[in-house]
Design a protein around this motif. Structure first.
Motif, mmCIF file in Angstrom:
data_model
loop_
_atom_site.group_PDB
_atom_site.id
_atom_site.type_symbol
_atom_site.label_atom_id
_atom_site.label_comp_id
_atom_site.label_asym_id
_atom_site.label_seq_id
_atom_site.Cartn_x
_atom_site.Cartn_y
_atom_site.Cartn_z
ATOM 1 N N ALA A 1 56.686 43.338 -23.488
ATOM 2 C CA ALA A 1 55.720 43.207 -24.585
ATOM 3 C C ALA A 1 54.841 41.999 -24.316
ATOM 4 N N GLY A 2 53.641 42.023 -24.828
ATOM 5 C CA GLY A 2 52.771 40.861 -24.765
ATOM 6 C C GLY A 2 52.344 40.459 -23.370
ATOM 7 N N LEU A 3 51.546 41.290 -22.709
ATOM 8 C CA LEU A 3 51.095 40.964 -21.355
ATOM 9 C C LEU A 3 50.311 39.659 -21.289
ATOM 10 N N GLY A 4 49.712 39.252 -22.385
ATOM 11 C CA GLY A 4 48.941 38.012 -22.409
ATOM 12 C C GLY A 4 49.757 36.787 -22.025
ATOM 13 N N ARG A 5 51.060 36.859 -22.231
ATOM 14 C CA ARG A 5 51.939 35.733 -21.871
ATOM 15 C C ARG A 5 52.010 35.509 -20.365
ATOM 16 N N LEU A 6 51.571 36.500 -19.603
ATOM 17 C CA LEU A 6 51.632 36.398 -18.137
ATOM 18 C C LEU A 6 50.400 35.757 -17.502
ATOM 19 N N ARG A 7 49.353 35.482 -18.282
ATOM 20 C CA ARG A 7 48.074 35.047 -17.696
ATOM 21 C C ARG A 7 48.212 33.904 -16.706
ATOM 22 N N LYS A 8 48.751 32.781 -17.126
ATOM 23 C CA LYS A 8 48.842 31.604 -16.240
ATOM 24 C C LYS A 8 49.764 31.872 -15.053
ATOM 25 N N LYS A 9 50.856 32.543 -15.316
ATOM 26 C CA LYS A 9 51.810 32.877 -14.266
ATOM 27 C C LYS A 9 51.155 33.780 -13.217
ATOM 28 N N LEU A 10 50.419 34.793 -13.681
ATOM 29 C CA LEU A 10 49.735 35.702 -12.761
ATOM 30 C C LEU A 10 48.669 34.976 -11.949
ATOM 31 N N ASP A 11 47.919 34.092 -12.596
ATOM 32 C CA ASP A 11 46.901 33.327 -11.868
ATOM 33 C C ASP A 11 47.535 32.598 -10.681
ATOM 34 N N PHE A 12 48.670 31.959 -10.913
ATOM 35 C CA PHE A 12 49.344 31.228 -9.841
ATOM 36 C C PHE A 12 49.917 32.182 -8.797
ATOM 37 N N PHE A 13 50.663 33.187 -9.240
ATOM 38 C CA PHE A 13 51.305 34.109 -8.306
ATOM 39 C C PHE A 13 50.289 34.820 -7.415
ATOM 40 N N LEU A 14 49.183 35.278 -8.009
ATOM 41 C CA LEU A 14 48.206 36.051 -7.237
ATOM 42 C C LEU A 14 47.483 35.228 -6.175
ATOM 43 N N GLU A 15 47.539 33.913 -6.281
ATOM 44 C CA GLU A 15 46.982 33.060 -5.222
ATOM 45 C C GLU A 15 47.832 33.126 -3.959
ATOM 46 N N HIS A 16 49.109 33.508 -4.103
ATOM 47 C CA HIS A 16 50.052 33.445 -2.986
ATOM 48 C C HIS A 16 50.695 34.784 -2.616
ATOM 49 N N PHE A 17 50.796 35.712 -3.556
ATOM 50 C CA PHE A 17 51.545 36.951 -3.341
ATOM 51 C C PHE A 17 50.873 38.125 -4.038
ATOM 52 N N PRO A 18 51.093 39.346 -3.544
ATOM 53 C CA PRO A 18 50.756 40.515 -4.356
ATOM 54 C C PRO A 18 51.774 40.615 -5.499
ATOM 55 N N VAL A 19 51.323 41.069 -6.645
ATOM 56 C CA VAL A 19 52.180 41.128 -7.826
ATOM 57 C C VAL A 19 52.103 42.520 -8.450
ATOM 58 N N THR A 20 53.272 43.081 -8.752
ATOM 59 C CA THR A 20 53.352 44.309 -9.532
ATOM 60 C C THR A 20 53.916 43.946 -10.896
ATOM 61 N N VAL A 21 53.187 44.306 -11.938
ATOM 62 C CA VAL A 21 53.649 44.094 -13.305
ATOM 63 C C VAL A 21 54.271 45.404 -13.783
ATOM 64 N N VAL A 22 55.526 45.335 -14.181
ATOM 65 C CA VAL A 22 56.228 46.495 -14.721
ATOM 66 C C VAL A 22 56.153 46.384 -16.243
ATOM 67 N N TYR A 23 55.539 47.386 -16.857
ATOM 68 C CA TYR A 23 55.383 47.414 -18.313
ATOM 69 C C TYR A 23 55.966 48.731 -18.833
ATOM 70 N N PRO A 24 57.236 48.717 -19.269
ATOM 71 C CA PRO A 24 57.855 49.962 -19.728
ATOM 72 C C PRO A 24 57.290 50.405 -21.069
ATOM 73 N N VAL A 25 57.157 51.710 -21.219
ATOM 74 C CA VAL A 25 56.671 52.292 -22.458
ATOM 75 C C VAL A 25 57.731 53.257 -22.968
ATOM 76 N N ALA A 26 58.069 53.099 -24.235
ATOM 77 C CA ALA A 26 59.038 54.008 -24.859
ATOM 78 C C ALA A 26 58.310 55.306 -25.202
ATOM 79 N N ALA A 27 58.506 56.304 -24.372
ATOM 80 C CA ALA A 27 57.828 57.585 -24.571
ATOM 81 C C ALA A 27 58.513 58.423 -25.639
ATOM 82 N N VAL A 28 59.820 58.287 -25.746
ATOM 83 C CA VAL A 28 60.602 58.957 -26.780
ATOM 84 C C VAL A 28 61.550 57.903 -27.298
ATOM 85 N N GLY A 29 61.641 57.737 -28.586
ATOM 86 C CA GLY A 29 62.470 56.653 -29.094
ATOM 87 C C GLY A 29 63.438 57.083 -30.159
#
Length: 166
Positions: free
Chosen positions: A70-98
């Motif tokens: 939840a809340g992808l916005g929390r990743l902004r600073k972390k992603l900025d740093f990581f993407l300078e050095h590594f490729p990054v895959t963000v896994v965002y699970p979605v509850a399709a049936v709950g």
């Protein structure tokens, strides 16, 4: 990236077994996050790796995988740093049936989910979206949702835990 359902269910079972012994969730993560991390990286030496001043969920073969339930916005600073050095895959699970679980009873969730739920979350990462090396994995999962009746949140309930079922 298709999900191997039996391997995912095995990861879910391992998380549930470890919860009783305190063996998983060292950074206070919930079951859904822990199960996805275990599924995508069974080897604990590649999980919760310090990269600079941040902790990455998974670092393997020169790539980072960040699981955000939840809340992808929390990743902004972390992603900025990581993407300078590594490729990054963000896994965002979605509850399709709950399922909603509460002390009284379980019932089907009135909110059908789907991969489009990611679209509203992506707005908070609009500055990172054009950066090289950023990709997304959106697994569609069936979850049971458990809520605490604590007088807060919608109708007096706060989501406490989402347990992956499949």
């Amino acid at each position: 990236m298709p999900v191997n359902e039996s391997a995912f269910l095995q990861a879910c079972q391992q998380v549930e077994e470890a919860r009783g012994t305190g063996g998983i969730g060292t950074l206070g993560e919930k079951s859904l996050h822990a199960a996805l991390k275990l599924y995508f990286e069974p080897d604990p030496s590649f999980r919760e790796v310090t990269v600079g001043r941040y902790v990455a969920d998974i670092v393997h073969n020169g790539e980072i995988m960040e699981i955000q339930t939840a809340g992808l916005g929390r990743l902004r600073k972390k992603l900025d740093f990581f993407l300078e050095h590594f490729p990054v895959t963000v896994v965002y699970p979605v509850a399709a049936v709950g399922e909603d679980g509460s002390i009284s009873r379980r019932r089907r969730s009135p909110k059908p989910g789907g991969p489009w739920e990611l679209l509203t979350e992506l707005y908070s990462l609009r500055e990172q979206l054009g950066k090289a090396g950023l990709s997304f994995c959106v697994p569609l999962l069936e979850v049971e949702e458990y809520r605490l009746k604590d007088g807060r949140g919608r109708r007096g309930y706060t989501r406490w835990e989402r347990m992956p079922v499949r």
